[in-house]
Design a protein around this motif. Structure first.
Motif, mmCIF file in Angstrom:
data_model
loop_
_atom_site.group_PDB
_atom_site.id
_atom_site.type_symbol
_atom_site.label_atom_id
_atom_site.label_comp_id
_atom_site.label_asym_id
_atom_site.label_seq_id
_atom_site.Cartn_x
_atom_site.Cartn_y
_atom_site.Cartn_z
ATOM 1 N N HIS A 14 -69.059 24.286 54.509
ATOM 2 C CA HIS A 14 -68.357 25.568 54.411
ATOM 3 C C HIS A 14 -66.847 25.362 54.563
ATOM 4 N N ILE A 15 -66.093 26.108 53.782
ATOM 5 C CA ILE A 15 -64.645 25.994 53.816
ATOM 6 C C ILE A 15 -64.096 26.939 54.887
ATOM 7 N N PRO A 16 -63.288 26.423 55.827
ATOM 8 C CA PRO A 16 -62.691 27.281 56.854
ATOM 9 C C PRO A 16 -61.898 28.420 56.213
ATOM 10 N N PRO A 17 -61.872 29.601 56.840
ATOM 11 C CA PRO A 17 -62.256 29.877 58.235
ATOM 12 C C PRO A 17 -63.741 30.153 58.443
ATOM 13 N N TYR A 18 -64.571 29.952 57.417
ATOM 14 C CA TYR A 18 -66.009 30.187 57.572
ATOM 15 C C TYR A 18 -66.680 28.906 58.048
ATOM 16 N N GLY A 19 -67.745 29.064 58.823
ATOM 17 C CA GLY A 19 -68.475 27.903 59.309
ATOM 18 C C GLY A 19 -67.753 27.206 60.450
ATOM 19 N N ILE A 20 -68.315 26.077 60.862
ATOM 20 C CA ILE A 20 -67.779 25.288 61.976
ATOM 21 C C ILE A 20 -67.165 24.012 61.417
ATOM 22 N N VAL A 21 -66.005 23.682 61.916
ATOM 23 C CA VAL A 21 -65.330 22.462 61.477
ATOM 24 C C VAL A 21 -64.937 21.643 62.704
ATOM 25 N N PHE A 22 -65.159 20.339 62.612
ATOM 26 C CA PHE A 22 -64.665 19.410 63.627
ATOM 27 C C PHE A 22 -63.375 18.790 63.114
ATOM 28 N N VAL A 23 -62.403 18.671 64.008
ATOM 29 C CA VAL A 23 -61.075 18.205 63.617
ATOM 30 C C VAL A 23 -60.618 17.114 64.581
ATOM 31 N N GLU A 58 -46.749 9.440 71.828
ATOM 32 C CA GLU A 58 -45.547 10.015 71.216
ATOM 33 C C GLU A 58 -45.867 10.602 69.846
ATOM 34 N N ASN A 59 -46.678 9.891 69.070
ATOM 35 C CA ASN A 59 -47.093 10.409 67.759
ATOM 36 C C ASN A 59 -47.879 11.710 67.911
ATOM 37 N N ALA A 60 -48.745 11.743 68.936
ATOM 38 C CA ALA A 60 -49.523 12.963 69.185
ATOM 39 C C ALA A 60 -48.605 14.122 69.552
ATOM 40 N N ALA A 61 -47.615 13.864 70.406
ATOM 41 C CA ALA A 61 -46.683 14.917 70.828
ATOM 42 C C ALA A 61 -45.871 15.442 69.654
ATOM 43 N N ILE A 62 -45.428 14.540 68.779
ATOM 44 C CA ILE A 62 -44.673 14.965 67.587
ATOM 45 C C ILE A 62 -45.563 15.783 66.659
ATOM 46 N N GLU A 63 -46.801 15.332 66.500
ATOM 47 C CA GLU A 63 -47.742 15.993 65.588
ATOM 48 C C GLU A 63 -48.079 17.402 66.051
ATOM 49 N N ILE A 64 -48.371 17.571 67.334
ATOM 50 C CA ILE A 64 -48.730 18.899 67.815
ATOM 51 C C ILE A 64 -47.509 19.813 67.910
ATOM 52 N N GLY A 65 -46.320 19.214 67.867
ATOM 53 C CA GLY A 65 -45.108 20.021 67.842
ATOM 54 C C GLY A 65 -44.889 20.723 66.518
ATOM 55 N N ASP A 66 -45.630 20.308 65.492
ATOM 56 C CA ASP A 66 -45.561 20.940 64.168
ATOM 57 C C ASP A 66 -46.947 21.475 63.822
ATOM 58 N N PRO A 67 -47.246 22.731 64.155
ATOM 59 C CA PRO A 67 -48.593 23.281 63.939
ATOM 60 C C PRO A 67 -49.060 23.228 62.491
ATOM 61 N N SER A 68 -48.135 23.186 61.542
ATOM 62 C CA SER A 68 -48.520 23.195 60.128
ATOM 63 C C SER A 68 -49.329 21.956 59.745
ATOM 64 N N ILE A 69 -49.147 20.844 60.469
ATOM 65 C CA ILE A 69 -49.907 19.620 60.166
ATOM 66 C C ILE A 69 -51.393 19.875 60.380
ATOM 67 N N TYR A 70 -51.729 20.438 61.519
ATOM 68 C CA TYR A 70 -53.122 20.766 61.854
ATOM 69 C C TYR A 70 -53.654 21.842 60.906
ATOM 70 N N ILE A 71 -52.864 22.893 60.702
ATOM 71 C CA ILE A 71 -53.299 24.033 59.895
ATOM 72 C C ILE A 71 -53.570 23.605 58.458
ATOM 73 N N ASN A 72 -52.681 22.840 57.866
ATOM 74 C CA ASN A 72 -52.855 22.419 56.468
ATOM 75 C C ASN A 72 -54.029 21.474 56.295
ATOM 76 N N ALA A 73 -54.292 20.664 57.315
ATOM 77 C CA ALA A 73 -55.400 19.712 57.219
ATOM 78 C C ALA A 73 -56.752 20.415 57.241
ATOM 79 N N VAL A 74 -56.833 21.549 57.922
ATOM 80 C CA VAL A 74 -58.100 22.242 58.092
ATOM 81 C C VAL A 74 -58.296 23.310 57.025
ATOM 82 N N SER A 75 -57.236 23.907 56.548
ATOM 83 C CA SER A 75 -57.323 25.062 55.647
ATOM 84 C C SER A 75 -57.821 24.675 54.279
ATOM 85 N N LEU A 76 -58.101 25.676 53.476
ATOM 86 C CA LEU A 76 -58.535 25.495 52.089
ATOM 87 C C LEU A 76 -57.531 24.677 51.315
ATOM 88 N N PHE A 77 -56.229 24.933 51.557
ATOM 89 C CA PHE A 77 -55.182 24.237 50.805
ATOM 90 C C PHE A 77 -55.092 22.771 51.226
#
Length: 499
Positions: A67-76, A478-497
């Motif tokens: 299922h494509i988010p936001p439907y269903g369950i996704v592990f990230v 440090e990479n994790a801190a930089i990555e979570i500082g930009d929410p679009s990285i997480y959002i784009n990876a999970v979203s339909l786009f």
């Protein structure tokens, strides 16, 4: 970037499959224990693979049912969740290794290994899930499994502690469910990426702030942050050693992970409103936990109170915010998990030489003269790490905290945090002296030479390695801190786009 990463799915549910098989082997305790060890090693290996895939290819996902988010369950799996999951699976594997030679009666019960594996599933699920309701399901699975383990403890206080925690945990559950309900009413979904994409626009629906307060309270309670700490020492102290090692080192980090996630992915604009509160709660927790540890009567209880103080350091760094401080928080969380679990297993081993399996200082004072010297050496090295002395990983943790505070000109908080390190040295080396240096006649139970030493020795070796060669963890954090500082990285990876 991979969107159906099977390693991600298996790292969550392999412990569940192993737990079911372990239940079928209820009458074969030794086979159960070795099955747990194998499951722990394989899960650990899968989490290493997931982290390497994240480093090489970015955020990894697995969409249940396709299922494509936001439907269903996704592990990230982004860098933060992959680090935390690997940390948890490392301690889980060591805990299962410890049970193979454990002298505690509770570890021989048919339910012990299955519940331990269910707890591991809940832990990994919390770190990898991509929606709030699944997070609730996994955290409750983790709670129920840990309560079952504590209830079967050798201690006469085990059942009482388990019942107390069921009632206290329900408070956190109420906060969590209210926050989830507010988020669902507001956004019509509980997918973290979808909610983040709506909140990133800057608009704030009516119930968003209410949800932030409820979720923050729930996560503070789950992490035993002052003043939500009152349940922790009573619940952790009577726990079987392997379970206590999980509870005090990684289970409490689930709430910390939740706080980081909601502050960076969902409520970045509101983060400043609660960061100063987190700093104050962290400093108070550091001193409260350290002073209580200094005055307690039981070595395992001392380490339980110590966790309240150590979580305080992590909370201070989260409260400061920014890349450097979040890097310090992640490093501290990982290093603390390894040293605390090693110390708890070492103390459990000390207790196994006592006929009552007690870790009261009155019962184990001077016992160090009758047991293998390697046990005292592990405790001493672990004490150095927890106190933040070089060249141990604990020194790197506290150094990063100090550097982040200085960079932000938080001189008062830095001074208080550094000063509290003296208290840690006092209670850790006082315990070492009372147990391993005191000359006292004490009777011990004879065990096979080296029995049960592998797991704490493995973890303390990691502490030495991450102190002498800290760069890989520092770069990852440090990479994790930089990555979570930009929410679009997480959002784009999970979203339909992103798919």
């Amino acid at each position: 970037m991979e969107f159906q990463n099977n390693f991600l799915l298996l790292s969550v549910f392999l412990p569940t499959f192993a737990a079911v098989i372990a239940l079928l082997l209820a009458k074969q305790n030794r086979a159960q224990r070795w099955l747990g060890v194998v499951a722990g090693i394989v899960t650990w290996g899968m989490n290493i693979v997931v982290l390497l895939q994240v480093i090489d290819g970015g955020v990894q996902t697995y969409r249940l049912g396709g299922h494509i988010p936001p439907y269903g369950i996704v592990f990230v799996a982004d860098t933060l969740s992959a680090i935390m999951a690997l940390m948890g699976s490392t301690v889980m594997m060591a805990g299962l290794m410890y049970t193979v030679h454990s002298q505690e009666y509770s570890s021989k019960y048919p339910v012990f290994v299955p519940m331990f594996l269910f707890m591991a599933t809940g832990l990994s699920g919390c770190f990898y899930t991509g929606d709030l309701f699944s997070f609730f399901v996994f955290i409750e699975l983790m709670v129920l499994a840990s309560v079952s383990l504590v209830a079967t403890s050798d201690s006469e206080f085990g059942l009482e502690a388990a019942i107390k925690y069921i009632f206290i945990s329900s408070m956190g559950t109420v906060f969590l469910l209210m926050g989830i309900a507010a988020m669902y009413v507001t956004f019509g979904t509980l997918n973290l990426a979808e909610m983040g994409s709506q909140l990133i626009t800057g608009e704030r629906p009516l119930l968003a702030t209410t949800a932030l307060i409820m979720l923050t309270c729930a996560f503070l309670l789950k992490s035993a942050v002052f003043p939500f700490h009152f349940w922790q020492p009573d619940f952790h102290t009577p726990a079987p050693t392997a379970a206590h090692a999980m509870l005090s080192s990684v289970i409490v980090k689930v709430g910390i992970y939740g706080i980081i996630r909601i502050q960076t992915l969902l409520f970045a604009n509101e983060a400043e409103q609660i960061q100063q509160i987190l700093v104050v709660l962290g400093i108070v927790g550091i001193f409260f936990g350290s002073l209580c540890a200094l005055r307690t009567y039981n070595a395992k209880r001392m380490l339980a109170y110590s966790t309240i103080g150590q979580i305080g350091f992590i909370l201070v760094a989260i409260g400061w915010g920014g890349v450097v401080a979040l890097t310090a928080a992640i490093i501290y969380a990982v290093n603390h998990a390894f040293v605390k679990s090693a110390l708890l297993m070492t103390m459990g081993l000390v207790g196994s030489y006592n006929k009552e399996h007690s870790t009261d200082f009155a019962d184990i004072g001077g016992i160090g003269n009758k047991i293998p010297p390697i046990i005292g050496m592990i405790w001493f090295v672990g004490a150095m790490s927890l106190a933040g002395l070089p060249p141990m990983n604990g020194f790197i943790s506290k150094l990063m905290i100090v550097q982040s505070g200085i960079q932000l000109n938080e001189w008062l908080w830095v001074g208080l945090a550094v000063g509290s390190g003296v208290l840690t040295m006092m209670y850790m080396f006082s315990a070492w002296q009372r147990i391993f240096q005191t000359k006292k006649e004490v009777s011990v139970t004879v065990l096979e030479k080296g029995e049960g030493i592998v797991a704490p020795a493995f973890l303390i070796s990691l502490c030495v390695l991450l102190g002498v060669y800290a760069r890989p963890l520092v770069v990852l954090a440090e990479n994790a801190a930089i990555e979570i500082g930009d929410p679009s990285i997480y959002i784009n990876a999970v979203s339909l786009f992103g798919g």
